[in-house]
Design a protein around this motif. Structure first.
Motif, PDB file in Angstrom:
ATOM      1  N   UNK A 164      17.168 -18.946  30.733  1.00 49.01           N
ATOM      2  CA  UNK A 164      18.528 -19.467  30.601  1.00 49.01           C
ATOM      3  C   UNK A 164      18.906 -20.429  31.734  1.00 49.01           C
ATOM      4  N   UNK A 165      18.767 -19.928  32.979  1.00 49.09           N
ATOM      5  CA  UNK A 165      19.132 -20.778  34.110  1.00 49.09           C
ATOM      6  C   UNK A 165      18.241 -22.009  34.207  1.00 49.09           C
ATOM      7  N   UNK A 166      16.943 -21.800  33.866  1.00 48.10           N
ATOM      8  CA  UNK A 166      16.024 -22.935  33.924  1.00 48.10           C
ATOM      9  C   UNK A 166      16.460 -24.026  32.948  1.00 48.10           C
ATOM     10  N   UNK A 167      16.926 -23.628  31.765  1.00 47.74           N
ATOM     11  CA  UNK A 167      17.384 -24.595  30.761  1.00 47.74           C
ATOM     12  C   UNK A 167      18.572 -25.370  31.319  1.00 47.74           C
ATOM     13  N   UNK A 168      19.483 -24.626  31.917  1.00 44.98           N
ATOM     14  CA  UNK A 168      20.659 -25.241  32.528  1.00 44.98           C
ATOM     15  C   UNK A 168      20.239 -26.278  33.570  1.00 44.98           C
ATOM     16  N   UNK A 169      19.316 -25.823  34.465  1.00 41.05           N
ATOM     17  CA  UNK A 169      18.854 -26.702  35.532  1.00 41.05           C
ATOM     18  C   UNK A 169      18.127 -27.910  34.973  1.00 41.05           C
ATOM     19  N   UNK A 170      17.335 -27.689  33.945  1.00 44.15           N
ATOM     20  CA  UNK A 170      16.565 -28.764  33.324  1.00 44.15           C
ATOM     21  C   UNK A 170      17.514 -29.831  32.789  1.00 44.15           C
TER      22      UNK A 170
END
Lengths: 471, 471
Positions: free
Chosen positions: A312-318
């Protein structure tokens, strides 16, 4: 009475005594040899320990260097990347990249720790063993000096006993001798007295005078022999007393030597040996346990990062990384034509009926889509769950590979075999891909469904119609 | 009315629309590039991880082999020794030798564990990363297919909007046109009516007729134009309605794409990625933690042996190893001379007085020795305690060498410095040796003291005297 037979008996006693003393002397030499051998074995063991730790220090240093090289190789590679600069800037990394950096950090940490271990072996543990070796040799030498003195004293005592025994034998022999001579004199006296009791009628005066002087002479001799015997007898008793006392003291001394002094001698050799060895080994253990603790801390940091592997957070960061690509565009605005001032759906007659018809058609289509969508949603969720179950299966425990048999010469572990067998992996992967295929199919159906399109049509029509009716 | 100026306005609208669509198209391409780049970065990361673990596997294997060689070298050396055969026989070793064997065992255990680690890296962890890499590529390809469809659908919607807008503009223009023509006809009619209201005295009948037919013609034309206008007007409203509905739906679709579909596309790319990575990392962690546990168990075994480094049992074992050297000899027996039947100290007169005198002298000497002995004993104990304190000082904790700063680029540890400095060691050793010297001096005094010798003399004399008095 001093027949050769009797003299042989004395010789036997002396030979027996001498053999007994000789045996002790042999034992004393042997004891020193044992202590020397023990010291040699200790020195050898300590030399082995030094060689062992010197070699192990080299192995640890080489291992440390290899780990350092490994970390450096990948660190250098990542240092130049965008991610790393990002990392330096805000430490906000994608979770897998974070794991990767911590993995490299851990290798560097292990590299440092093994270098420390190598250093401690070389500059601390080995030094200790060297000192213990010196100490052991010195202690042995000092205890040897004491042993030498002890053995001399013991020999002196044994010599005293020998002298005491011989003196007693000599005085006793003399006493016997004196007793014999006294008895001989007494016999002669008896003979003389017997002869003087004979009829004297045929004796001359001259003879009588001679006989009287002879009796006197014998009596004097007897007296002299009596005195000699008494003197010798006393001497013999005194010598025996002395012999008995020396015998008791000698036995006590020998007993003391074997039971107490020998133990003390070994204690002297041992002085500090076990305690110093203990400290050297504890230094080694302290280093090893501390390396372990440090290693464990590092692994815990990685484990924490692995716990935080999260999409989830990785998607946000991406998406934040590429704002221009993912920022929604401006809404399309109504472009009125040439002064057209109406910008709403018009429902005046005759369009009203048409709109209502269209509304009905759209609504029936929507109902169908709703059912379809519900189906798709359910299937997607189920498929996703199946995939989740597949990818989160806990197949990562490798503890059985590290089972040690208690025997010193255990068999080689068969690690490769313990990992899931190849056919089973292939089957699992085929299963997974099949499920994936299905997942993508339903996902496609979902995202390509014109649901939203139709709904927004409908909403607008409803708004329009309701405005008309409320007007 | 369709002035070039007005047409330019329409063109502007179209250009604006086209630029907006073009921007979206650029974003869609960019989004695909981002996802592709993300996948490439993942594949690169997974390749790095594979390379990393392949290299680390080699390092672990080399380390394992070096440890094995080290253990084997010393094992081979000890296997032939007497101690080892003893060890095989009864496992009853001198405590330092036991420590040494356990140390070698630990090295073998570590060797085995690091080989296992190397094997798990190579045959399990790397395989997992390889599969995750394949999966990531496959997921990206599949999500790309969906994205392609989504983009096509989106373009279709945008095209519809374009068509809707153009249709509306066209019909609206036509409606305006029809309105103009209608107005023109109305003007003509007005003119005609106005003219027919003029004084007709100068008009010919012929002219009158012509004028009437003209009015009729204009009326007819006006009617026709009215109908045309109404038709166009309706068409224009319908087109505007259609345009408005399409506009709403398009905006909803675009919104849906940016807010939901893009997220779904990224989810498709991510499918299983984090979970699989998690499992791969957990396999690595499981291996590392298990190696640690095994290592710890081994160290605990050594620590236990170090706790049992103890001189008492070793002394016992050492003496049992050489029974002929340490077995006390037979007592010396009294050897009576030639039929002497007395084997006890004789205290008859005149020896009695002499014995009593001797007893008194010995007793006074004994009293002195007793005091001396007590002193020696105390001094020995104190010295021994000092030495014990010296050799059991807890100077083996090296934990400070393993302190890690939290920074990623920490400075090299200064291990050698943290170990006690050389002068302090030299001083301590000098101190220790001085105390040793003293210990040996008093120990020598103790073992060489003729105490036992005198005491056994005394006891015998006392026994003798007391027998006489009791007789």
């Amino acid at each position: 009475m001093s027949t050769p037979n009797r003299f042989k008996k004395d010789k036997e006693i002396i030979a027996e005594y001498e053999s007994q003393v000789k045996e002790i002397r042999v034992q004393l030499v042997e004891q020193q040899k044992c202590l020397e051998q023990q010291t040699e074995m200790r020195v050898q063991l300590l030399q082995d320990l030094q060689d062992f730790f010197r070699k192990k220090s080299e192995i640890e240093m080489e291992y440390s260097r290899n780990l350092e090289k490994l970390a450096e190789r990948f660190m250098a590679k990542t240092r130049s990347t965008k991610d790393h600069q990002q990392y330096k800037k805000d430490q906000n990394l994608l979770s897998p990249v974070n794991c990767w950096y911590l993995l490299l950090n851990q290798v560097r940490r292990e590299s440092k720790d093994h270098a420390t271990l190598s250093d401690i072996y070389l500059n601390n543990v080995i030094m200790r063993f060297m000192q213990i070796s010196e100490d052991s040799t010195r202690m042995f030498k000092k205890s040897k000096e004491i042993a030498f003195q002890l053995h001399e004293d013991l020999m002196k005592v044994l010599n005293e006993l020998y002298t005491g025994m011989k003196t007693y034998h000599m005085y006793h022999a003399e006493s016997i001798n004196a007793e014999c001579k006294l008895k001989e004199a007494e016999k002669q006296e008896e003979k003389q007295i017997g002869r003087s009791g004979d009829p004297v009628f045929h004796l001359r005066l001259e003879d009588k005078h001679q006989r009287r002087s002879s009796v006197k002479k014998i009596e004097k001799m007897k007296e002299k022999r009596q005195a000699k015997y008494s003197e010798n007898k006393l001497k013999s008793i005194k010598a025996r007393n002395e012999y008995l006392l020396t015998l008791e003291a000698t036995n006590a001394s020998v007993f003391k030597y074997y039971i107490h002094d020998l133990s003390d001698l070994i204690d002297c050799c041992d002085l500090g040996y076990h305690a110093s060895l203990n400290r050297a080994m504890r230094t080694f253990l302290s280093a090893e346990y501390n390396l372990e603790t440090s290693r464990h801390e590092g692994l815990d940091i990685i484990e924490n990062a692995v716990d935080n592997l999260e999409p989830r957070n990785d998607k946000q960061r991406f998406m934040e990384m590429y704002p221009t690509a993912f920022c929604p565009p401006m809404k399309f605005e109504f472009q009125p034509h040439l002064g057209d001032e109406v910008c709403q759906v018009s429902a005046q007659q005759p369009l009203q009926g048409e709109l209502i018809l269209r509304y009905q058609q759209l609504q029936s289509r929507l109902a169908t889509l709703k059912i379809e969508n519900e189906e798709v949603k359910k299937t997607t969720e189920a498929t996703l769950q199946t995939i989740q179950d597949m990818v989160t299966i806990e197949d990562y425990d490798v503890s059985e590979c590290f089972q040690h048999s208690r025997s010193t010469e255990s068999v080689k572990s068969t690690v490769s075999e313990t990992y899931l067998s190849k056919p089973s992996i292939a089957k699992r992967r085929a299963n997974q891909q099949e499920t994936e295929q299905f997942y993508f199919m339903v996902k496609k159906k979902k995202v390509l469904c014109p649901f939203v399109f139709i709904v927004s049509y409908l909403i607008l029509i409803i708004e329009t119609i309701s405005k008309i009716f409320s007007a």
